[in-house]
Every structure is written in structure tokens, then in C-alpha cells.
Design a protein around this motif. Sequence first.
Motif, PDB file in Angstrom:
ATOM      1  N   GLN A   1       0.841  -1.202   0.000  1.00 53.78           N
ATOM      2  CA  GLN A   1       0.000   0.000   0.000  1.00 53.78           C
ATOM      3  C   GLN A   1       0.875   1.252   0.000  1.00 53.78           C
ATOM      4  O   GLN A   1       0.629   2.199  -0.749  1.00 53.78           O
TER       5      GLN A   1
ATOM      6  N   GLN B   1       5.257   1.678  -7.767  1.00 53.50           N
ATOM      7  CA  GLN B   1       3.805   1.532  -7.625  1.00 53.50           C
ATOM      8  C   GLN B   1       3.322   0.139  -8.034  1.00 53.50           C
ATOM      9  O   GLN B   1       2.317  -0.352  -7.544  1.00 53.50           O
TER      10      GLN B   1
ATOM     11  N   ARG C   1       2.455   1.620  -3.448  1.00 53.74           N
ATOM     12  CA  ARG C   1       1.479   2.072  -4.444  1.00 53.74           C
ATOM     13  C   ARG C   1       1.167   3.558  -4.263  1.00 53.74           C
ATOM     14  O   ARG C   1       1.084   4.318  -5.213  1.00 53.74           O
ATOM     15  N   ASP C   2       0.998   3.970  -3.000  1.00 54.22           N
ATOM     16  CA  ASP C   2       0.534   5.335  -2.727  1.00 54.22           C
ATOM     17  C   ASP C   2       1.639   6.381  -2.837  1.00 54.22           C
ATOM     18  O   ASP C   2       1.370   7.526  -3.182  1.00 54.22           O
TER      19      ASP C   2
END
Length: 298
Positions: free
Chosen positions: A269, A281, A272-273
Motif C-alpha cells: 500500500q 507503484q 502504491r501510494d
Amino acid sequence: MARKRDLSIFRGEYPESFRILSQAIQAARGKHFLGKNILGGPFSFDIELRRGAGAYICGEETALFNSIEGFRGEPRNKPPFPTQSGLFRRPTIVNNVETLVNIPEIILKGGAAYARVGTPQSTDTACFAFPDMWRGRERTRFAFGVTLRQLIEMAGGVGGTGKLRAVLLGGAAGSFVSPQELDTPLTFEGVRAIGASLGSGVVMLFDDSVDLKDILARIARFFRHESCGQCVPCRVGTIRQEEILQRLANRAPNGSVQTEIALLKEAAQAMRDASICGLGQTAPAAILSAIERWSLYS
Ligand code: SF4
């Protein structure tokens, strides 16, 4: 009228592509299709090939600019986007080869005919690559909507033991797909519905002799190695990801398998963020897709 040059760049390991394109450019120059005053008219246009140094990250468009400009091949923060400030800080358009190969067809057939190929939401064709499988042809174009099952049949079947264990769709940054999902149409909307992506179009087949844990370890190693290290989520996240998979494969989890998988998802997470570019990502995508589909570590 002079136009900007089209600067194309290749990874160091594609000497054959470089040779073929150099010959094609030379042939085009010989026919006055390139250079100053093309075919005696007022239009001038040229192509210059630039070879990269082989870093995977230099395929990211802003890292590509840095590489061409002679800097470290590291992605830039966006915005500004390339169309505002790109190569040498000038507005720049970046097209990949798959986009460019569509242009002759659009010109020859017309936009309307071109748009009728594929499905309403995924028009046209896509290039799919079966490494080592497609009878010597690395990439083959199909209309969007073909299913994985049809692709595999056309490529001559699964190979190996003949029994399919898994498909890696879209390469290392893509998603694993199970044999139960082979009838999914290969369209943007079709693969999105099963939580996958078309990614680079690479289709890798694994028969049932393959231990998917080894494949996940290789993917994690690849991303840890190819991370340029510029941003923390990717630099640290790819290392943590590899470590967690190693502990799981060695049956030596910190806590339980569930705790490790929760940690893997938490790291994913963050990657990705907060990663600067697509490498960070997408680095956890294939690994998580496999863990969601199979109980590999229990
Ligand atoms: Fe570099 Fe990874 Fe950050 Fe991209 S996401 S800039 S590859 S460290």
C-alpha cells in the motif's frame, strides 16, 4: 518547416533492434523520406537513435529524459508532466513503439475503420508476447477481446508438462491469472474485472512443475535490484517485500504467515501510494495477485 527530432532510446541488450532500425532509417534517408526538405518539399523531419545504458528504469519516460541528457537515469517528480517540461525542459511527447505501429493503419484505413476493431471500450489491437513460445516471433498483434485460452492455443499450447498452473499476464509488474480465468477477454475492462491488468502484454505460462514461490522470489529480487533507490517507499519497500517472501519460503515467519502477509500488504500500500514512479507503484502487484489466488505459504 523544421520539426522537432524524434529521439528513440533502447536498452543496451537490444542490439538487433538497433541494427534493424538503423538500417530502416538509412533506407528512409536514401529515399528522401527523412532529413531536410523531404521529397523536395518544405517539410523537414529526422530521427535519431539513442542507446540506453541498460537500466530497466530508463524505460520510464522522465528517467529516459535524464538519461538522454547525460544525468542518472532517475524518474522525475510529476508535475510538471512531459508535455509541459520534458526533454531538455522543453514540451515533449513520448510514444512507445506499440503506439507508433498503429499510425500507418490509421492513415491507410481511416480512423472509423480502425476504431471498429476490438471492443467498444478497448478498440484496436494489442501486442502480446509469449517469451520463447511464439514460434520465433516475440510479439504478435491481436484484436482486443481475444481470450487467454485462444492466445495459448494459437501459441501451440502450454508446453512443459502440458498442465497449466498459472499465467503471468503483463510481465513482472502485471498480475497472475489462474487456469479458471482463461476465458477472460483480453480487454482493459475484461482484465480489470478479474483484478488484473494487461501491462506490457507479456504472457508467461507456468506448468504444474513450477514452484510459484520461486517465481515470486525472482520477481521480488528483480524489483529490489531495479529500484533506482531515489524514493523511500520503493527503495525500502522492495527490500522488505523480498525479505518477507524469503522468510515465508523458508517457513520462518516473523509471527504467523498471516502477520507476514498483512505486512506485505501494508508495504504494498505504501509503495502504491507514495512511490515516485510506476516501478515502485507496481512492484507488489504480481506478488499480491498470486497470494490472493493461491495459498502458497500455508
Ligand atoms: Fe526510483 Fe523506485 Fe522511486 Fe521509481 S519508485 S523513483 S524506481 S525508487
